[in-house]
Motif scaffolding. Structure first.
Motif, PDB file in Angstrom:
ATOM      1  N   LYS A 179     -10.643  24.612  20.481  1.00 24.71           N
ATOM      2  CA  LYS A 179     -11.411  25.688  19.846  1.00 24.71           C
ATOM      3  C   LYS A 179     -12.683  25.977  20.636  1.00 24.71           C
ATOM      4  O   LYS A 179     -13.085  27.132  20.796  1.00 24.71           O
ATOM      5  CB  LYS A 179     -11.759  25.312  18.407  1.00 24.71           C
ATOM      6  N   ALA A 180     -13.339  24.916  21.112  1.00 25.36           N
ATOM      7  CA  ALA A 180     -14.573  25.091  21.881  1.00 25.36           C
ATOM      8  C   ALA A 180     -14.297  25.868  23.161  1.00 25.36           C
ATOM      9  O   ALA A 180     -15.036  26.805  23.508  1.00 25.36           O
ATOM     10  CB  ALA A 180     -15.188  23.734  22.201  1.00 25.36           C
ATOM     11  N   ILE A 181     -13.231  25.506  23.872  1.00 21.76           N
ATOM     12  CA  ILE A 181     -12.896  26.200  25.117  1.00 21.76           C
ATOM     13  C   ILE A 181     -12.626  27.676  24.852  1.00 21.76           C
ATOM     14  O   ILE A 181     -13.089  28.561  25.595  1.00 21.76           O
ATOM     15  CB  ILE A 181     -11.677  25.530  25.780  1.00 21.76           C
ATOM     16  N   ALA A 182     -11.899  27.961  23.782  1.00 20.71           N
ATOM     17  CA  ALA A 182     -11.593  29.358  23.440  1.00 20.71           C
ATOM     18  C   ALA A 182     -12.868  30.141  23.162  1.00 20.71           C
ATOM     19  O   ALA A 182     -13.019  31.297  23.599  1.00 20.71           O
ATOM     20  CB  ALA A 182     -10.660  29.404  22.232  1.00 20.71           C
ATOM     21  N   GLU A 183     -13.802  29.543  22.444  1.00 21.16           N
ATOM     22  CA  GLU A 183     -15.046  30.244  22.112  1.00 21.16           C
ATOM     23  C   GLU A 183     -15.943  30.405  23.335  1.00 21.16           C
ATOM     24  O   GLU A 183     -16.621  31.423  23.483  1.00 21.16           O
ATOM     25  CB  GLU A 183     -15.800  29.502  21.007  1.00 21.16           C
ATOM     26  N   TYR A 196     -18.040  23.387  17.866  1.00 23.13           N
ATOM     27  CA  TYR A 196     -16.712  22.788  18.054  1.00 23.13           C
ATOM     28  C   TYR A 196     -16.761  21.674  19.109  1.00 23.13           C
ATOM     29  O   TYR A 196     -16.121  20.631  18.965  1.00 23.13           O
ATOM     30  CB  TYR A 196     -15.711  23.866  18.483  1.00 23.13           C
ATOM     31  N   HIS A 197     -17.505  21.941  20.175  1.00 21.56           N
ATOM     32  CA  HIS A 197     -17.661  20.959  21.252  1.00 21.56           C
ATOM     33  C   HIS A 197     -18.228  19.643  20.688  1.00 21.56           C
ATOM     34  O   HIS A 197     -17.702  18.559  20.960  1.00 21.56           O
ATOM     35  CB  HIS A 197     -18.604  21.548  22.312  1.00 21.56           C
ATOM     36  N   LEU A 198     -19.273  19.755  19.894  1.00 19.41           N
ATOM     37  CA  LEU A 198     -19.955  18.571  19.372  1.00 19.41           C
ATOM     38  C   LEU A 198     -19.132  17.830  18.321  1.00 19.41           C
ATOM     39  O   LEU A 198     -19.415  16.666  18.022  1.00 19.41           O
ATOM     40  CB  LEU A 198     -21.314  18.973  18.785  1.00 19.41           C
ATOM     41  N   THR A 199     -18.143  18.493  17.757  1.00 18.80           N
ATOM     42  CA  THR A 199     -17.291  17.853  16.746  1.00 18.80           C
ATOM     43  C   THR A 199     -15.892  17.551  17.283  1.00 18.80           C
ATOM     44  O   THR A 199     -14.936  17.403  16.516  1.00 18.80           O
ATOM     45  CB  THR A 199     -17.195  18.738  15.485  1.00 18.80           C
ATOM     46  N   CYS A 252     -15.349  19.752  27.978  1.00 17.59           N
ATOM     47  CA  CYS A 252     -14.354  19.712  26.899  1.00 17.59           C
ATOM     48  C   CYS A 252     -13.031  19.134  27.396  1.00 17.59           C
ATOM     49  O   CYS A 252     -12.379  18.343  26.696  1.00 17.59           O
ATOM     50  CB  CYS A 252     -14.131  21.109  26.333  1.00 17.59           C
ATOM     51  N   LYS A 253     -12.640  19.515  28.595  1.00 23.01           N
ATOM     52  CA  LYS A 253     -11.400  18.988  29.147  1.00 23.01           C
ATOM     53  C   LYS A 253     -11.517  17.489  29.406  1.00 23.01           C
ATOM     54  O   LYS A 253     -10.565  16.730  29.169  1.00 23.01           O
ATOM     55  CB  LYS A 253     -11.049  19.738  30.434  1.00 23.01           C
ATOM     56  N   MET A 275     -18.399  14.141  28.876  1.00 23.49           N
ATOM     57  CA  MET A 275     -17.781  14.970  27.838  1.00 23.49           C
ATOM     58  C   MET A 275     -18.806  15.867  27.149  1.00 23.49           C
ATOM     59  O   MET A 275     -18.495  16.568  26.205  1.00 23.49           O
ATOM     60  CB  MET A 275     -17.056  14.104  26.811  1.00 23.49           C
ATOM     61  N   GLY A 276     -20.051  15.824  27.642  1.00 21.27           N
ATOM     62  CA  GLY A 276     -21.082  16.690  27.082  1.00 21.27           C
ATOM     63  C   GLY A 276     -22.435  16.013  27.099  1.00 21.27           C
ATOM     64  O   GLY A 276     -22.554  14.840  26.760  1.00 21.27           O
ATOM     65  N   GLY A 277     -23.476  16.745  27.527  1.00 19.12           N
ATOM     66  CA  GLY A 277     -24.795  16.153  27.604  1.00 19.12           C
ATOM     67  C   GLY A 277     -24.782  14.984  28.576  1.00 19.12           C
ATOM     68  O   GLY A 277     -24.085  14.979  29.587  1.00 19.12           O
ATOM     69  N   TYR A 278     -25.574  13.965  28.241  1.00 18.64           N
ATOM     70  CA  TYR A 278     -25.569  12.735  29.040  1.00 18.64           C
ATOM     71  C   TYR A 278     -24.495  11.792  28.526  1.00 18.64           C
ATOM     72  O   TYR A 278     -24.428  11.510  27.336  1.00 18.64           O
ATOM     73  CB  TYR A 278     -26.922  12.028  28.942  1.00 18.64           C
TER      74      TYR A 278
END
Length: 671
Positions: free
Chosen positions: A130-134, A122-125, A161-162, A380-383
Motif C-alpha cells: 500500500k505504501a509503494i502504491a501511494e 502505511y510505511h510506518l505500519t 519498503c521493498k 527499512m525506513g529512517g535509521y
C-alpha cells in the motif's frame, strides 16, 4: 559527492502553497463549541512561520485541540487530514492511518499531500505494498519542477519498503522488553550507554529534574541531562541525575562510555555540538574536558565509542568532505603525545559510511565488531541498526541489517550491546512504553529446535568471542582498595596492547580480552610488587567472565610473587620469547630499587624423578638470572635455586594443579 536526503518535514513544506492558500481555520458553523480550540491548534502548529515548522511537542499540542474538535464533527475531511498528519509527527505515528483514510473517503482532494501522508502511514505500519502504491501515486501529482526535487527521496522510500518487505519475512529470534520504570518515565529517555558487564547504564533524558529545570523554547521540552543507574541483584536502580560537573544548565547528553564505566563521553551543546570526556575518580566525576586532536570541529560531532584497548576513538561528524550527511570517523592515540592525546580524524570509509546519514557508533569489546545506525544500505525506513566486522585484512565488511523486529520503518538508534552479546539496548517508541521514547533491552535467543516452544523457554544465545576479566585490587595486608595500573600484553608480540586503572575508591577494574591471543596481565602500583597473570584464550573461545581479585604486596623483605608469564618449552630451560615483557617488568623493579636483592626459584610438577625435576627447576631459575645479568643487573644481587616438586601450591593429581606447580618465583632477600 554528498547526497543529502530530504526529510519528511521538507517534503511536507515543499512547494505546497495550496495549504496556505486554503482556509486553515474550520468554520464556526461546523464547530460551534470549539472555535477557540481550533485557533489554538493553528497557533501551536503555525508559530507564525507556516504549517509544519515545529517539533513533536507542538504537534502534540495541536493534536489535542484537533481531537477535541473532532468530537463535535468527526466527518470533516480537512480535520481528519490534520489529525492524521499530527500523528505522523507524534510519538504514536501508527494512529495516523485511520484518520488519513477517512479524510480520503470524505474528500479525495482534501490536500495535495494526502497520497504522501498515507504512504508514510502505511510505511510506518509495515503495509509495504500500500505504501509503494501511494508513493507512486504521489509522484504523479507533482509538476516537473517538484518531481525533479523530490523524486530521489520518494524512490528511496519505495526501496525502503521493498527492503522492509524482505526483512520481515525472516524475523530475528529476539525478545524485546522495556527496561522498566526505574529508568523510563513519561518523558523522553534515550542515548543509553552501558559498561561491558551491564553493571552501569548512563542515559539522556528530558525530565523536570533537569539541572536548573529549564526548557528548550523551540521544542517546548526540558533541557537534556545525563542520568545514571546501577544494576543490583539483576535489577536497575532508580535513575539519578548525574549532577554537576557533568550536567549544567545547557543541553548535556550521553555520547559513549568506556567498557569499565569509568570514562564517559558527553555531548555538550556548544560550538554547534562538541564531544567532551570525563573520568570517574573514586566516586566523583571530574569536570568534563573537550576532546582534543582531530575529534571536534566547528561542525556537529556526536556519538563516541572507545575501542576495547583504548587506542581508537570512533565518533560521528557532519564535517565537510564526508561520504554522506553524517559519517563515522576515528582517531588513533597519538604515540608522540606523552599525555595520550588523539591524532587526526580518519573517515572509516565508503564500505561503512553510506551516501546518507550514520549515527550511534558503538565498538564491541570483541575488538572486531562495530554497530551503528544508518539511513542507507537496506534500511527499512529512517535509521536502521547495522553491524560490520573487521577482517584479518584490516577492512570492514559490508554492513548487515540487524533485522526485524529490532529495526522498524521508524528511526532506530543508540544501539549498544553487552560484552557477552546476550543483551542489546536501544531507544524505541513502542506500545508498551511509558509515553515517549523509552529504553528497551533486546535478548538474543537461540534458534529453537522445537518450534512449538514458547519464546520465553528458549535459551539465551551466547555468540561473542571475548573474555571479561574483572575484580578488585587491594592492599594484601590492610584489604584497602588500591588504584593500580593494569597492563595487558600480547605475549606473542611482547607488546603492551592496553593499559587501564582500577578505581581509587573501590579498587574495581574491568578489561576485555578478545579471543585468539595469549595475554599477559601485569598489575602495578607504586610501592608494591607487581602481580602477573596469564590468560591463553583460543580463537574458538566464546564469551566468559573471569573474576580475579588481586591483593598486592608491598616491597618488603620476605615477600614473593609468581612470575606467571615466564614460559619454557616442555622439558627445556630456554626462555621463550613470550617471556620478554615479564622479564622486563622484573628488570625495571631491580633498576628502580638499586639495593634490592632477590632469589629466583624454579618449581616443577611431580611427573618424572626427583633428580630430573630438581635439575630442570634449577636450570630454569638460572635462565632468568642470566637474562637479568645480561641486562646489567649485578650477579651479587641475585641467587637462583631449584626446588623441583618439593613446594607444590596445588594438587599434582590434576592437569590444572600440575600446571600451577610448574612456575617461576622471585623473593625479596633484602632491600
Amino acid at each position: 559527492m554528498r547526497k543529502k536526503i530530504l526529510f519528511v518535514v521538507t517534503i511536507m513544506s515543499f512547494a505546497f502553497l495550496a495549504m496556505a492558500q486554503k482556509n486553515t481555520e474550520f468554520s464556526k458553523d461546523n464547530f460551534p463549541n470549539d472555535s477557540k480550540g481550533l485557533k489554538e491548534a493553528k497557533k501551536a502548529i503555525n508559530n507564525g512561520d507556516g504549517f509544519y515548522q515545529r517539533g513533536p511537542q507542538s504537534y502534540k499540542l495541536a493534536l489535542d485541540f484537533y481531537l477535541k474538535a473532532n468530537e463535535f464533527n468527526p466527518n470533516n475531511a480537512e480535520l481528519n487530514f490534520k489529525i492524521g498528519t499530527c500523528y505522523l509527527f507524534s510519538y504514536t505515528k501508527s494512529k495516523a492511518v485511520p484518520f488519513l483514510e477517512k479524510a480520503r473517503e470524505l474528500d479525495a482532494n482534501v490536500d495535495p499531500r494526502l497520497n504522501f501522508m498515507l504512504a508514510r502511514g502505511y510505511h510506518l505500519t509495515l503495509q509495504w505494498d500500500k505504501a509503494i502504491a501511494e508513493y507512486n501515486a504521489f509522484l504523479k501529482t507533482l509538476n516537473p519542477t517538484e518531481l525533479r526535487e523530490i523524486n530521489d527521496e520518494i524512490q528511496k522510500r519505495i526501496t525502503e519498503c521493498k527492503s522492509g518487505k524482505e526483512l520481515v519475512k525472516k524475523p530475528v529470534n529476539v525478545k524485546i522488553e522495556n527496561v522498566g520504570p526505574t529508568i523510563n518515565t513519561s518523558y523522553p529517555e534515550y542515548g543509553e550507554v552501558i559498561s561491558a558487564d551491564e553493571s552501569v547504564m548512563i542515559f539522556t533524558s528530558k525530565r523536570p529534574t533537569t539541572l536548573g529545570g529549564g526548557k528548550d523554547p523551540f521544542l517546548n521540552e526540558y533541557f537534556e541531562d545525563i542520568y545514571i543507574s546501577n544494576k543490583k541483584d539483576g535489577k536497575w536502580t532508580e535513575a539519578q541525575n548525574i549532577g554537576k560537573p557533568v550536567n549544567d544548565e545547557k543541553h548535556n547528553a550521553t555520547a559513549g562510555l568506556s567498557l569499565d564505566g569509568q570514562t564517559l563521553y558527553a555531548y555538550i551543546d556548544e560550538n554547534n555540538g562538541d564531544l567532551y570526556e570525563t573520568h570517574l575518580k573514586g566516586d566523583k566525576w571530574e569536570e568534563p574536558k573537550k576532546i582534543g586532536g582531530g575529534v571536534n570541529t566547528k561542525f556537529h560531532e556526536s556519538s563516541a565509542s572507545l575501542s576495547y584497548d583504548g587506542k581508537t576513538l570512533y565518533f560521528v561528524s557532519d564535517r565537510p568532505g564526508g561520504i554522506g550527511d553524517r559519517d563515522i570517523y576515528y582517531c588513533l592515540k597519538d604515540p608522540k603525545d606523552p599525555k595520550g592525546g588523539w591524532g587526526p580524524a580518519v573517515n572509516i570509509g565508503s564500505t561503512v559510511n553510506s551516501p546518507y546519514g550514520e549515527e550511534g557508533i558503538f565498538a564491541h569489546p570483541d575488538g572486531k565488531t562495530i554497530y551503528f545506525s544508518s539511513q542507507g544500505f537496506n534500511s527499512m525506513g529512517g535509521y536502521d541498526i547495522f553491524k560490520s566486522t573487521l577482517g584479518k585484512n584490516g577492512k570492514w565488511s559490508k554492513p548487515v541489517n540487524l533485522g526485524y523486529p529490532i529495526n522498524t520503518p521508524d528511526d532506530d538508534v543508540f544501539f549498544v550491546i553487552s560484552a557477552s552479546g546476550k543483551h542489546g539496548y536501544y531507544t524505541s517508541i513502542r506500545p508498551d512504553g511509558f509515553g515517549d521514547k523509552d529504553i528497551y533491552m533486546i535478548t538474543y535467543l537461540e534458534e529453537p529446535k522445537d518450534t512449538t516452544k514458547k519464546m520465553d523457554s528458549v535459551k539465551v544465545a551466547v555468540v561473542a568471542q571475548t573474555t571479561l576479566l574483572k575484580g578488585v585490587i587491594t592492599d594484601a595486608k590492610t584489604g584497602n582498595p588500591l588504584e593500580a595500573t593494569i597492563e595487558v600484553v600480547d605475549n606473542q608480540k611482547n607488546e603492551v596492547i592496553a593499559s587501564f586503572k582500577s578505581n581509587s575508591a573501590t579498587g574495581k577494574y574491568l578489561i576485555s580480552l578478545p579471543s585468539g591471543k595469549n595475554y599477559g596481565i601485569a598489575v602495578k602500583a607504586d610501592g608494591y610488587l607487581f602481580h602477573s597473570e596469564n590468560f591463553d584464550i583460543p580463537a574458538s573461545s566464546v564469551y566468559q567472565e573471569i573474576e580475579k581479585n588481586v591483593a598486592l604486596n608491598k616491597i618488603e623483605v620476605g615477600q614473593k610473587i609468581i612470575l606467571n608469564n615466564i614460559f619454557f618449552d616442555t622439558a627445556k630451560s630456554d626462555l621463550r620469547t613470550e617471556s620478554t615483557n615479564e622479564l622486563e617488568n622484573l628488570l625495571k623493579l631491580m633498576n628502580d630499587i638499586a639495593t634490592l636483592k632477590i632469589e629466583i626459584s624454579g618449581h616443577t610438577d611431580n611427573v618424572g624423578s626427583a633428580e630430573y625435576n630438581q635439575g630442570l627447576s634449577e636450570a630454569r631459575a638460572k635462565a632468568v638470572v642470566d637474562y637479568l645479568t645480561k641486562k646489567g643487573v649485578s650477579k651479587s644481587r641475585m641467587v637462583f635455586k631449584g626446588y623441583g616438586f618439593t613446594q607444590p601450591i596445588a594438587d599434582n593429581s590434576t592437569e590444572e594443579g600440575r600446571q600451577l606447580n610448574r612456575r617461576t618465583e622471585f623473593k625479596i632477600l633484602s632491600k
